[in-house]
Every structure is written in structure tokens, then in C-alpha cells.
Scaffold this motif. Structure first.
Motif, PDB file in Angstrom:
ATOM      1  N   THR A  17       0.923  -1.423  -0.030  1.00  0.00           N
ATOM      2  CA  THR A  17      -0.062  -0.114   0.063  1.00  0.00           C
ATOM      3  C   THR A  17       0.758   1.256   0.026  1.00  0.00           C
ATOM      4  OG1 THR A  17      -1.877  -1.220   1.123  1.00  0.00           O
ATOM      5  CG2 THR A  17      -1.793   1.296   1.521  1.00  0.00           C
ATOM      6  N   ASN A  50      -8.456  -0.797   0.696  1.00  0.00           N
ATOM      7  CA  ASN A  50      -7.935  -0.211  -0.537  1.00  0.00           C
ATOM      8  C   ASN A  50      -8.774   0.130  -1.599  1.00  0.00           C
ATOM      9  OD1 ASN A  50      -5.466  -0.014   0.796  1.00  0.00           O
ATOM     10  ND2 ASN A  50      -4.515  -1.926  -0.188  1.00  0.00           N
ATOM     11  N   GLU A  76       1.254   4.352  -2.848  1.00  0.00           N
ATOM     12  CA  GLU A  76       0.963   5.744  -2.531  1.00  0.00           C
ATOM     13  C   GLU A  76       2.203   6.797  -3.024  1.00  0.00           C
ATOM     14  OE1 GLU A  76      -1.936   4.890   1.469  1.00  0.00           O
ATOM     15  OE2 GLU A  76       0.241   5.085   1.569  1.00  0.00           O
ATOM     16  N   GLN A  97      -7.642   5.152  -7.644  1.00  0.00           N
ATOM     17  CA  GLN A  97      -6.706   5.897  -8.132  1.00  0.00           C
ATOM     18  C   GLN A  97      -5.457   5.177  -9.066  1.00  0.00           C
ATOM     19  OE1 GLN A  97      -5.352   7.126  -3.823  1.00  0.00           O
ATOM     20  NE2 GLN A  97      -5.263   9.432  -4.630  1.00  0.00           N
ATOM     21  N   LEU A 133      -7.751   3.429  -2.906  1.00  0.00           N
ATOM     22  CA  LEU A 133      -6.404   3.529  -3.577  1.00  0.00           C
ATOM     23  C   LEU A 133      -6.614   2.647  -4.986  1.00  0.00           C
ATOM     24  CD1 LEU A 133      -3.375   3.577  -3.463  1.00  0.00           C
ATOM     25  CD2 LEU A 133      -3.116   1.428  -2.142  1.00  0.00           C
TER      26      LEU A 133
END
Length: 378
Positions: free
Chosen positions: A160, A189, A164, A195, A192
Motif C-alpha cells: 500500500t 484499499n 501511495e 486511484q 487506492l
């Protein structure tokens, strides 16, 4: 359009046939050509290439379950930036063709070009320390700012943090997952994943709808290492799954890098083991770029993150986030840490922090060192 649908149908039918794994599929493709030729072959011809049981399975009519999956995949492929890539596709990543067991098909959500970009895989513990998370973000951000794509597995912990950090730079990120490309695991997540799909890409070899199955995750590790030029391991216990990725990387001829840690940390033992076995000890992202001869790559401003996304990712890089374990020992990690840094990590006032540190010291769990540093002992 009809030809594309028929081709997709036959590839899915091949990958869904009972007992036909990647190795058997490659044998069949080499012997007969495209999947439509495989399904046109006779049982006698098929059993010259695969086992009798496999040949029988290939001769069975299309099941309702497979037909449903074909229709589901067709609808998924009609959505923007969703791609179904086969071994016969010119977009199939060259790096994966070099590994011993390349997947027959890939489901890709996002930017296809990243599968062939200069890249480094970053992996490590799911139960990482705060320092390990910080290292993963900072190394990934530095590599990404150098135009390198960061590959990881979207698990909690180091994965993770690596994603990021990568989202803060120009090189973007690729998540290789162990579920269907239409699933997000772990659920934490979810944001995430969105993204990554928007700025990078998500890759899976598993059919749509595939839930999290434990055996799929070690298997997908060969793709994480296979897509990359090198693998960086940040915090790994002696029996960590990250060591599987490192072993696969070495077998695939990829460079393996490891960040050393405290001799007292269980999460440093895997990295130290790798270094003893020949992995390259690294202290900065530049060490990796120079070793892989990627330090000449110029970032491409045209793929820079949007200002809001870059700002959010940069804030993530600089912010220490505690997840499941908010105890002071978890915030400390295993390397000596200054009380000021510990106050930032734990969000405790100086007076409360001093009181807690004194109690931990009296219990023999922490020792005070010169210069206002504290070290965890257990």
C-alpha cells in the motif's frame, strides 16, 4: 466486432477448461495455433499433446457458467480503459514472455503502456513498522519521480505504501492482484484501487469475479517480479511471502535489492537473509537506479499526476498513518527513534509521551539512548 467477440470467447473457454493451466495451454497453442483451432481439433489429436483427461475436458460443450463469464467479460471490455490481453496479442508485455510460466490471458484496467515501462517492484511485510511504511513511500516516490513505474500487489502494509508513494511521482504504478480485476481486495484499499486504475493500471490473470483465494496470491507474485527489472524488499520476516517474490525474481534473472534493518527486528531478518544470499543492499533509490542503469530515464510530464492527486499523494508520503496497531511500541518500530519523531508518529503530547516511555523503560521494553533516542527491546 463479431470476430473479436468470438476470439475472446475461445480464449476464455480455454482458460476455464478443467485441468488446463498455463503450461497445458501453451502446449496446445504451440501445437494447434489459436484457441479456435484447439476446439476444432479431434480428441485423438488433442491427446497427442495433453493428457486424456485434459483432451476429454476440451471436447465438452460450452458450459453455462463459462458462457456467463464470456458475456460478463464482453461487457467489462466495453468499458473505457478495460483490456483483455492474450498471449497472441502484440500488447502482451515482453517481460512476461521471458518467465517460465507466463499467464495465458491478462485482465488490465488502466494504462497498458505501463506494462512495458521501466519498472521496479516494491514488496514487503503486510504488518510493517511505521519506519518500513515511510521507507516504502519515500523510495517509491523517489523512483517514480525518476520516471520509474512502481509495481506491487496492493496488499496492506508495504504494498500500500509503495503504491501511495508512486502516485506522487511521474512513473505511476501497477497493482498485480490475486482476484478478478473487477474485485478490490483488501476492501480497505478501495479508494487506492480507484486511484491506481485512473493513473496507473491494475492487472490480473484471474477471471472476472474471482474472489480472494489464498493460493492465488503467492502465484501472482511471479507476475510482480516478472514485469519488473528489479525487486526491492522492504521489511520481511524470515518466512515472509515477500521472500517468495524475491526467489522468483532471482529465478527470472531479475535483480533483487533489500533494505537492511535493526538486528533486533523480526521484520529485518528476511532482508538480511536475502543480502547474505546475494541481494544488493541499498540505502537510497539512486542505488537502485544506478544498478539497473535506469538513472538516465527522464520523467514524462505528460503523464504527471493531476495537481489534486499529486498533492494528496505527497501528503500521504509525508504522513505516518497507523492502522491496526496504535500502541506506542508499534509506532517505535525497531530502529532507534528520537522522542520528537515519536511524538509526531503517535500524536501524543510531550508530557503523555514521556510518561508512557518511562513506564515502558521500567518494564524493560524500551531503553533510552544518548541524544534523546529510544529503542524498542522486544
Amino acid at each position: 466486432m463479431r470476430g473479436r467477440v468470438t476470439e475472446l470467447s475461445n480464449w476464455i473457454r480455454l482458460t476455464c477448461t478443467n485441468g488446463i493451466g498455463c503450461e497445458a495451454a501453451r502446449k496446445l497453442l504451440l501445437a494447434f495455433g489459436l484457441p479456435q483451432q484447439i476446439f476444432s481439433a479431434t480428441y485423438n489429436d488433442l491427446k497427442q499433446v495433453v493428457t486424456e483427461r485434459q483432451a476429454q475436458a476440451l471436447c465438452l460443450p460450452l458450459s453455462e457458467t463459462t458462457q456467463h463469464l464470456i458475456e460478463q467479460t464482453e461487457r467489462w471490455c466495453d468499458q473505457p480503459n478495460n483490456h483483455f490481453i492474450t498471449l497472441a496479442d502484440p500488447n502482451y508485455p515482453t517481460n512476461l514472455l521471458e518467465i517460465p510460466d507466463p499467464p495465458t490471458v491478462l485482465y488490465v484496467k488502466g494504462r497498458l503502456d505501463l506494462l512495458s515501462a521501466a519498472s521496479v517492484a516494491v514488496v514487503g511485510s503486510r504488518n510493517a513498522t511505521e519506519q518500513g511504511m515511510k521507507n516504502a513511500r519515500q523510495f517509491s516516490a523517489s523512483l517514480s519521480h525518476g520516471g520509474i513505474t512502481i509495481i506491487s500487489g496492493m496488499a496492506l502494509g508495504i504494498d500500500t505504501a509503495a503504491h501511495e508513494g508512486a502516485l506522487a511521482g511521474f512513473g505511476a504504478t501497477v497493482a498485480v492482484i490475486g482476484t478478478g480485476a473487477d474485485k478490490v481486495y483488501p476492501a480497505r484499499n478501495h479508494e487506492l484501487a480507484h486511484q491506481i486504475a485512473a493513473q496507473g493500471c491494475i492487472v490480473s490473470e484471474y477471471a472476472l469475479g474471482t474472489p480472494p483465494i489464498a493460493s492465488n496470491f503467492p502465484r501472482r507474485n511471479r507476475l510482480i517480479s516478472g514485469l519488473a527489472q528489479g525487486v526491492l524488499v522492504i521489511e520481511a520476516a524470515a518466512q515472509s511471502g515477500s521472500l517468495i517474490t524475491a526467489r522468483m525474481a532471482a529465478e527470472q534473472g531479475r535483480d533483487v535489492f533489500a533494505i537492511p534493518g535493526s538486528i533486533h527486528s523480526p521484520l529485518a531478518k528476511g532482508c538480511h537473509q536475502l543480502i547474505k544470499q546475494g541481494a544488493k543492499l541499498v540505502e537510497t533509490a539512486q542505488d537502485i537506479l544506478q544498478e539497473l542503469r535506469l538513472d538516465h530515464i527522464a520523467p514524462n510530464p505528460s503523464i504527471a499526476p493531476t495537481p489534486s492527486a499529486a498533492r494528496a499523494a505527497a501528503e500521504t508520503v509525508d504522513t505516518i498513518v497507523s492502522t491496526d496497531d496504535d500502541s506506542l511500541l508499534a509506532h517505535m518500530g525497531y530502529d532507534p527513534v528520537h522522542s520528537d519523531e515519536l511524538a509526531l508518529r503517535s500524536h501524543l503530547t510531550s508530557s503523555v509521551l514521556s510518561e508512557k516511555l518511562l513506564l515502558l523503560e521500567l518494564e524493560g521494553l524500551v531503553e533510552i539512548m544518548p541524544g534523546g533516542l529510544y529503542r524498542r527491546l522486544n
